[in-house]
Design an enzyme around this catalytic site. Structure first.
Site, short mmCIF file in Angstrom:
data_model
loop_
_atom_site.label_atom_id
_atom_site.label_comp_id
_atom_site.label_asym_id
_atom_site.label_seq_id
_atom_site.Cartn_x
_atom_site.Cartn_y
_atom_site.Cartn_z
N PHE A 35 0.72 -1.08 -0.13
CA PHE A 35 0.06 -0.12 -0.06
C PHE A 35 0.72 1.13 0.02
O PHE A 35 0.35 2.37 0.44
CB PHE A 35 -1.03 -0.04 1.20
CG PHE A 35 -1.70 -1.15 1.40
CD1 PHE A 35 -2.77 -1.65 0.45
CD2 PHE A 35 -1.07 -2.03 2.32
CE1 PHE A 35 -3.16 -2.94 0.61
CE2 PHE A 35 -1.79 -3.32 2.33
CZ PHE A 35 -2.85 -3.90 1.73
N TYR B 83 15.97 6.87 7.89
CA TYR B 83 16.22 5.96 6.57
C TYR B 83 17.30 5.09 6.96
O TYR B 83 18.22 5.09 7.80
CB TYR B 83 17.06 7.05 5.76
CG TYR B 83 17.59 6.37 4.51
CD1 TYR B 83 17.06 5.55 3.88
CD2 TYR B 83 19.01 6.97 4.02
CE1 TYR B 83 17.63 4.77 2.59
CE2 TYR B 83 19.42 6.09 2.80
CZ TYR B 83 18.88 5.19 2.19
OH TYR B 83 19.52 4.59 1.33
N ASP C 107 4.31 -8.78 14.17
CA ASP C 107 4.76 -8.98 12.88
C ASP C 107 6.12 -8.89 12.77
O ASP C 107 6.92 -8.62 11.65
CB ASP C 107 3.79 -8.33 12.13
CG ASP C 107 4.02 -8.72 10.49
OD1 ASP C 107 4.21 -9.91 10.35
OD2 ASP C 107 3.61 -8.40 9.70
#
Ligand code: ATP
Length: 496
Positions: free
Chosen positions: A32, A102, A146
């Site tokens: 997404f 990042y 997760d």
């Protein structure tokens, strides 16, 4: 006493906009989202900016997932060096933007696959960082739910950065230890997992499978799986389908490879325990003190882990290629034209632009088929870590990706493998079974209809294909380059 705001602080307080950043290469794609490397125009600092199309999020009913990620990242602040930090969020009429730390050195999974497995020192070091990150999550009452090597990234110094908090749970009760989750939330998560065609079956804990209940201990289970994978290069629970994997998890059916270090083995065995309360650390009064005290971490100073051990000398080559980051002549902001240009550069760099090194590390002007025999050998060796390697029949995979292949009304999602040979195989990624191959001949022709849809014409069939990530033209370009390589006479395009 609160000190007056400095200029820099005032800058941070003002809501950012896309024009505050120069958007560079695409560094990743989720289902997404597209993640760009971007530079803050004012400070010159690099960030990863995750861009989500609002319409896509709404269409796919993922609003809750996106809001969850934002909420959790806000709660986590910037106090733990091992978790991706959300610097700011903003939006324009079509998109949401998350400005994140990042992670220059990509996913842990990539490095495990590249080096086959980690040595003892590396396994221990990154296990320590994971334990520290889990301690922090616990202190903030967050269960990740997760955790897996794709969601653990490496920063510029090769420290871990845990990411992807879209499935996380915020524990509400003060003294929640085990199985005290909000059940609705867990049930939703479990449905999400059941509905997903790829994903995290291998790392899901038995209680999440059986009772749709998660707790902090579910992350301890995942830690056991990740340590297993770092030390052996393999996942503990594997099977031909999600169903078979789930069966193995519920039966605790896994095996250590020969020669597995006894200390790591004991640590894993104490985490991969079916009953969540019995997992190492699950009932600690002081969070995860029993993990820290395990013999695997003997001699480790958790207050000062020191610099990470070198994964390999090769690492520094990767690092250098990552540092040519953003084209100097780029304007700030991200309008649709720039977004699609960056998307195309991501897959196959266009000639006449400065090389945008991407995670695919292509070179300027390079065709997908421009590889030396040595490169082929080297890449084939590394390809062995790719779960789809076995389907390529020993041929080098030049490009691979999930494609919806339409036959009749229903599309089937397949992993397409464009290889030397030439071959264009497709594999069912759920059952990991070979499904077929588009037959090559000099008549084969690829045609892009738009960014999503493309056709492969063969004498007997027209394959109707859709790239869900919207890079159909890049597939066409790659297929045409392979054709040009194997059938040069027949190619009449671009001969001026
Ligand atoms: P999905 O939504 O399909 O599960 P995902 O959660 O991995 O995918 P994203 O979080 O949007 O999706 O990330 C997409 C890719 O971008 C990741 O696979 C990762 O390689 C890269 N990525 C994400 N965040 C960062 C970051 N902070 N720094 C560097 N790369 C990142």
């Amino acid at each position: 006493m609160t000190p007056p705001n400095t200029n820099a602080e005032q800058q941070e307080i003002r809501k950012k906009t896309p024009s505050d950043f120069i958007f560079g290469k695409v560094i990743g794609e989720g289902s997404f989202s597209t993640v760009y490397l971007a530079k803050d125009v004012q400070t010159n600092k690099e960030y990863a900016i995750k861009v989500l199309e609002k319409a896509h999020i709404i269409r796919e009913k993922k609003s809750e997932y996106v809001m969850r990620e934002k909420e959790v990242l806000r709660i986590l602040e910037s106090l733990c060096p091992y978790i991706v930090h959300l610097y700011s969020t903003f939006q324009d009429p079509g998109r949401l933007y998350f400005v994140l730390t990042y992670a220059k050195n990509g996913e842990l999974l990539k490095h495990i696959n590249l080096y086959k497995k980690f040595n003892f020192e590396c396994t221990r070091y990154y296990s320590c960082e994971l334990v520290l990150a889990l301690e922090y999550l616990r202190s903030k009452k967050i269960v990740h739910r997760d955790l897996k090597p794709e969601n653990i990234l490496f920063d510029h110094n090769f420290h871990i950065l845990i990411t992807d908090f879209g499935s996380a749970k915020i524990e509400k009760s003060e003294d929640n230890d085990i199985n005290d989750g909000t059940e609705d939330d867990d049930v939703q998560q479990s449905n999400r997992r059941r509905n997903s065609f790829v994903g995290t079956a291998q790392f899901v804990s038995p209680e999440m499978l059986q009772e749709s209940k998660s707790s902090y201990a579910s992350d301890l289970w995942a830690l056991g799986c990740i340590v297993f994978q770092m030390a052996s290069g393999q996942m503990p629970f594997v099977g031909g389908s999600e169903y078979l994997i789930f069966q193995k998890i519920l039966r605790l059916e896994y095996k250590f490879p020969d020669g597995f270090d006894e200390r790591i083995k004991d640590f894993i065995e104490k985490l991969l325990v079916l009953e969540p309360t019995r997992r190492l650390g699950a009932s600690d009064e002081t969070t995860y003190v029993s993990l820290r005290k395990h013999e695997f971490f003997e001699e480790v100073d958790f207050d000062d882990l020191g610099p990470p051990p070198k994964l390999s000398d090769v690492e520094y080559i990767c690092d250098r290629s990552n540092s040519i980051s953003i084209m100097p002549d780029k304007e700030p902001g991200l309008d649709p034209i720039k977004a699609s240009k960056l998307a195309i550069e991501n897959i196959l760099p266009v000639s006449s632009t400065v090389a945008p090194p991407t995670r695919k590390k292509s070179e300027t002007d390079r065709k997908i088929t421009d590889i030396s025999a040595e490169d082929v050998e080297d890449r084939l060796l590394r390809q062995e870590g790719n779960p789809f390697h076995e389907f390529a029949e020993g041929n080098l995979i030049l490009k691979q990706g999930l494609i919806d292949k339409r036959k009749g009304i229903f599309p089937r999602r397949r992993m397409f493998l464009l290889t030397l040979g030439p071959h264009l195989y497709y594999v069912d990624p759920v059952t990991m079974t070979y499904k077929g191959e588009v037959p090559w001949s000099k008549e084969l022709r690829a045609e892009a209809k738009n960014f999503k849809t493309f056709f492969v014409h063969t004498p007997n069939r027209k394959y109707y294909l859709e790239d869900p990530t919207g890079y159909a033209p890049e597939w066409v370009k790659a297929i045409e380059q392979v054709k040009e390589y194997y059938f040069p006479e027949q190619d009449s395009v671009e001969t001026n």
